[in-house]
Design a protein around this motif. Structure first.
Motif, short mmCIF file in Angstrom:
data_model
loop_
_atom_site.label_atom_id
_atom_site.label_comp_id
_atom_site.label_asym_id
_atom_site.label_seq_id
_atom_site.Cartn_x
_atom_site.Cartn_y
_atom_site.Cartn_z
N ARG A 185 0.62 -0.62 -0.09
CA ARG A 185 0.21 -0.13 0.08
C ARG A 185 0.51 1.11 0.06
O ARG A 185 2.46 1.15 0.56
CB ARG A 185 -0.99 -0.09 1.34
CG ARG A 185 -0.19 0.63 2.44
CD ARG A 185 -1.51 0.20 3.61
NE ARG A 185 -2.44 0.81 3.50
CZ ARG A 185 -2.68 2.54 3.71
NH1 ARG A 185 -1.45 3.17 3.90
NH2 ARG A 185 -4.00 2.79 3.48
N GLY B 153 -3.97 -0.13 -2.54
CA GLY B 153 -3.60 -0.98 -2.77
C GLY B 153 -3.08 -2.15 -3.91
O GLY B 153 -4.16 -2.11 -4.38
N TRP C 170 7.20 2.43 0.23
CA TRP C 170 5.40 1.93 0.31
C TRP C 170 5.69 0.60 1.11
O TRP C 170 7.09 0.38 1.85
CB TRP C 170 5.59 1.21 -1.23
CG TRP C 170 4.91 1.71 -2.40
CD1 TRP C 170 5.58 2.75 -2.88
CD2 TRP C 170 3.61 1.23 -3.33
NE1 TRP C 170 4.51 3.36 -4.16
CE2 TRP C 170 3.61 2.81 -3.96
CE3 TRP C 170 2.50 0.73 -3.10
CZ2 TRP C 170 2.64 2.39 -4.95
CZ3 TRP C 170 2.08 0.31 -4.07
CH2 TRP C 170 1.34 1.19 -5.16
N ASP D 65 -7.08 -0.51 2.64
CA ASP D 65 -6.15 0.03 1.10
C ASP D 65 -6.93 1.73 1.21
O ASP D 65 -7.56 1.57 -0.31
CB ASP D 65 -7.18 -0.87 -0.80
CG ASP D 65 -8.67 -1.87 0.26
OD1 ASP D 65 -9.35 -0.90 0.78
OD2 ASP D 65 -8.86 -2.35 -1.00
#
Length: 373
Positions: A151, A217, A268, A296
């Motif tokens: 994510r 996500g 990330w 997400d």
């Protein structure tokens, strides 16, 4: 002999670029254009055509092809007409239409407008890095690791005009933006010899984004890229075999003409998801107790998530996946159900097909349900 300057009754439809209707991500410098003809006159045929390609819809409405005006080309061909205009740049949108002349030399009206959009034409257009996740697992005796969730949260502080995602997740991926799954493809990307070529998909994600906080996500699976269990074809020894990885690039155009780019890089974060095991020929183990609600979405706080890392790419060039995606086309209900043993049910679907089960169950947490195909 007088020339008949009246308009032909031929209609033009089914405009296609590289076999696709209004495609995104075209990565050939000379895309091939096609169209189909419709006429109520028996034996009607095309004797010439004119293609107009413009950089804006407004220009095309005015019958101005600033990118390419083929002029009147004497030809009965309506398939694979190669673009021969000004050089095209990465991510450029091209608007086009066509008219033809019939067997009596009369021009038709122009077709409706169509478009195509260029992808990332050069490897240097990729600003993103291939990233991978730490290993989460193993769960039990399988000796394998959970499918990772990746994510990234980001901010967009201006009014959004349009947005495109360019993504390849090996072996398979599922993309989410702000809590919604993007697109309707499954089993993406298509199989290739990954050390020679890997495919990316282009998505129009304008409707998925919002001014303010946003979140990306991605779920990664092994697919053909990491087929690590022995099989008759020796995929466990493939030269490309490696852990799942992702490359992602988002371009956001704002109403004021400026742009923001979000790419995959070590910023990330990653966590293990509820898919505890996945292999092409050995199925999947899914544990609903491991679901992470809202992972997400921009409101989620990933306090215990791990950092991703930059990893080596698969070795092949990145090419646009210019083919219809694999999709769910319909839902098939069983024609009969029989309990062949206590707690064992046989479902007869009434036909052969490629697909998977959609199941709704109730029971105590931790109850195991086994499905065999």
């Amino acid at each position: 002999m007088a020339v008949d300057n009246s308009t032909s009754n031929i209609l033009i439809n089914s405009l296609r670029c590289e076999y696709l209707e209004n495609p995104l991500g075209i990565d050939t410098a000379t895309p091939r254009l096609s169209w189909a003809l419709e006429s109520h006159r028996r034996g009607e045929r095309q004797t010439a055509y004119q293609v107009l390609v413009a950089s804006s819809s407004e220009l095309l409405v005015e019958n101005t092809g600033d990118l390419w005006d083929s002029g009147q080309v004497n030809s009965d061909q309506s398939l694979h007409i190669a673009y021969a205009g000004r050089p095209l740049r990465s991510r450029q949108r091209c608007f086009w239409k066509v008219r033809v002349w019939d067997q009596d030399g009369r021009p038709s009206t122009f077709s409706d407008m169509a478009y195509w959009e260029m992808g990332l034409l050069h490897q240097e257009d990729w600003l993103a890095q291939w990233i991978g996740a730490p290993q989460f697992g193993p769960r039990s005796d399988e000796g394998v690791h959970r499918a990772p969730l990746l994510r990234k949260s980001f901010q967009l502080d201006k009014e959004i005009a349009s947005a495109r995602v360019y993504i390849s997740g090996l072996g398979y991926y599922e993309l989410h933006l702000n809590g919604e799954r993007v697109g309707d493809h499954v089993l993406d990307p298509a199989f290739t010899k990954y050390d020679r070529r890997a495919l990316y998909t282009t998505y129009d994600v304008t409707a998925y984004l919002q001014q303010g906080a946003n979140a990306i996500g991605v779920i990664l699976g092994n697919g053909w890229y990491n087929q690590y269990l022995p099989d008759a074809w020796g995929f466990e020894a493939a030269a490309w075999r490696d852990d799942p990885k992702l490359i992602f690039q988002l371009h956001v155009q704002f109403v004021d003409g400026s742009e923001s780019i979000v790419v995959s890089d070590p910023s990330w974060q990653a966590q293990g998801g509820p898919i505890m095991f996945d292999q092409l020929r050995s199925g999947e183990i899914y544990d609903a107790r491991e679901e992470i609600s809202g992972w997400d979405t921009p409101d989620y706080s990933p306090a215990d998530w791990k950092s991703t890392r930059v990893v080596a790419g698969p070795g092949g060039i990145l090419s646009s996946q210019l083919m219809p995606g694999i999709k769910v086309t319909r839902t098939i209900k069983p024609v009969s159900v029989s309990e062949v043993a206590p707690g064992v049910f046989l479902y007869d679907m009434g036909q052969s097909f490629s697909g998977w089960v959609q199941l709704r169950v109730q029971g105590p947490a931790g109850t195991e349900v086994t499905m065999r195909y």
